[in-house]
Design a protein around this motif. Structure first.
Motif, PDB file in Angstrom:
ATOM      1  N   GLU A  21      10.786  35.943  11.607  1.00 46.71           N
ATOM      2  CA  GLU A  21      12.148  35.258  13.217  1.00 46.71           C
ATOM      3  C   GLU A  21      11.167  34.337  12.971  1.00 46.71           C
ATOM      4  O   GLU A  21      11.993  33.291  12.669  1.00 46.71           O
ATOM      5  N   GLU A  22       9.634  33.429  13.016  1.00 42.24           N
ATOM      6  CA  GLU A  22       9.203  32.750  13.167  1.00 42.24           C
ATOM      7  C   GLU A  22       9.994  32.010  11.424  1.00 42.24           C
ATOM      8  O   GLU A  22      10.538  30.804  11.546  1.00 42.24           O
ATOM      9  N   TRP A  23       9.463  32.553  10.150  1.00 37.40           N
ATOM     10  CA  TRP A  23       9.885  32.325   9.144  1.00 37.40           C
ATOM     11  C   TRP A  23      11.649  31.671   8.969  1.00 37.40           C
ATOM     12  O   TRP A  23      11.249  30.869   8.636  1.00 37.40           O
ATOM     13  N   GLN A  24      12.143  32.962   9.876  1.00 39.51           N
ATOM     14  CA  GLN A  24      13.738  32.911   9.642  1.00 39.51           C
ATOM     15  C   GLN A  24      13.942  31.737  10.702  1.00 39.51           C
ATOM     16  O   GLN A  24      15.043  30.749   9.315  1.00 39.51           O
ATOM     17  N   PHE A  25      13.644  31.093  11.525  1.00 37.51           N
ATOM     18  CA  PHE A  25      13.856  30.437  12.440  1.00 37.51           C
ATOM     19  C   PHE A  25      12.948  28.670  11.820  1.00 37.51           C
ATOM     20  O   PHE A  25      14.462  28.249  11.304  1.00 37.51           O
ATOM     21  N   LEU A  26      12.780  28.529  10.445  1.00 32.58           N
ATOM     22  CA  LEU A  26      11.870  27.594   9.681  1.00 32.58           C
ATOM     23  C   LEU A  26      12.773  27.915   8.167  1.00 32.58           C
ATOM     24  O   LEU A  26      12.697  26.856   7.355  1.00 32.58           O
ATOM     25  N   GLY A  27      13.880  28.712   7.850  1.00 30.83           N
ATOM     26  CA  GLY A  27      14.648  28.472   6.989  1.00 30.83           C
ATOM     27  C   GLY A  27      15.180  29.511   6.078  1.00 30.83           C
ATOM     28  O   GLY A  27      15.568  29.349   5.278  1.00 30.83           O
ATOM     29  N   TYR A  28      12.975  30.569   6.053  1.00 31.73           N
ATOM     30  CA  TYR A  28      13.608  31.658   4.928  1.00 31.73           C
ATOM     31  C   TYR A  28      14.214  32.788   5.309  1.00 31.73           C
ATOM     32  O   TYR A  28      13.916  33.670   6.299  1.00 31.73           O
ATOM     33  N   GLU A  29      15.683  32.542   5.391  1.00 29.18           N
ATOM     34  CA  GLU A  29      16.257  33.712   6.063  1.00 29.18           C
ATOM     35  C   GLU A  29      17.056  34.673   5.664  1.00 29.18           C
ATOM     36  O   GLU A  29      16.938  36.184   6.079  1.00 29.18           O
ATOM     37  N   LYS A  30      16.378  35.138   4.661  1.00 32.25           N
ATOM     38  CA  LYS A  30      16.119  36.288   4.261  1.00 32.25           C
ATOM     39  C   LYS A  30      14.958  37.563   4.176  1.00 32.25           C
ATOM     40  O   LYS A  30      14.490  38.492   3.936  1.00 32.25           O
ATOM     41  N   VAL A  31      13.575  36.322   4.883  1.00 31.59           N
ATOM     42  CA  VAL A  31      12.748  37.239   4.992  1.00 31.59           C
ATOM     43  C   VAL A  31      12.895  38.627   5.722  1.00 31.59           C
ATOM     44  O   VAL A  31      13.691  38.269   7.060  1.00 31.59           O
ATOM     45  N   THR A  32      12.054  39.741   5.386  1.00 29.62           N
ATOM     46  CA  THR A  32      11.649  40.807   6.599  1.00 29.62           C
ATOM     47  C   THR A  32      10.998  41.336   7.495  1.00 29.62           C
ATOM     48  O   THR A  32       9.851  40.699   6.694  1.00 29.62           O
ATOM     49  N   VAL A  33      11.371  42.008   8.010  1.00 35.28           N
ATOM     50  CA  VAL A  33       9.813  42.525   8.610  1.00 35.28           C
ATOM     51  C   VAL A  33       8.839  43.025   7.524  1.00 35.28           C
ATOM     52  O   VAL A  33       7.620  43.298   7.245  1.00 35.28           O
TER      53      VAL A  33
END
Length: 110
Positions: A21-33
């Motif tokens: 979620e942190e990385w998604q917030f930083l703009g890496y929308e496609k990162v998954t668990v």
């Protein structure tokens, strides 16, 4: 020495979800668990080889490693994995053009 970290995955899931979620917030929308999990397990395998991580694994150390992962480490991980991936364009490259196939004079005419 066991290198199977899968038994820790469920216990570390809240930290993994938080990092994703942190990385998604930083703009890496496609990162998954799963991406975070694979990135951190590769890090642990390297730590084992260097002798920086030994069994028995301590859960606080593993959680700390997840929370301390930087997005740059994730991007390096993705880049290395991309280089390891099969070259799907290899067969197309066999029939690729070379400079010898072109007449350079055709391009220099005005």
């Amino acid at each position: 020495m066991s290198k199977n970290f899968d038994e820790w995955k469920d216990e570390l899931m809240p930290a993994l979800e938080s990092k994703a979620e942190e990385w998604q917030f930083l703009g890496y929308e496609k990162v998954t668990v799963e991406d975070v999990w694979q990135c951190v397990t590769v890090k642990w395998q390297k730590d084992i080889k260097r002798g920086d991580l030994e069994e028995p694994f301590r859960v606080h150390r593993l959680i700390g490693d997840v929370f301390s992962l930087k997005s740059s480490e994730y991007m390096n991980f993705l880049t290395i994995e991309a280089y390891k991936a099969p070259n799907y364009f290899e067969k197309e490259a066999e029939g690729a053009f070379s400079l010898d196939d072109f007449n350079v004079e055709d391009f220099s005419k005005k």
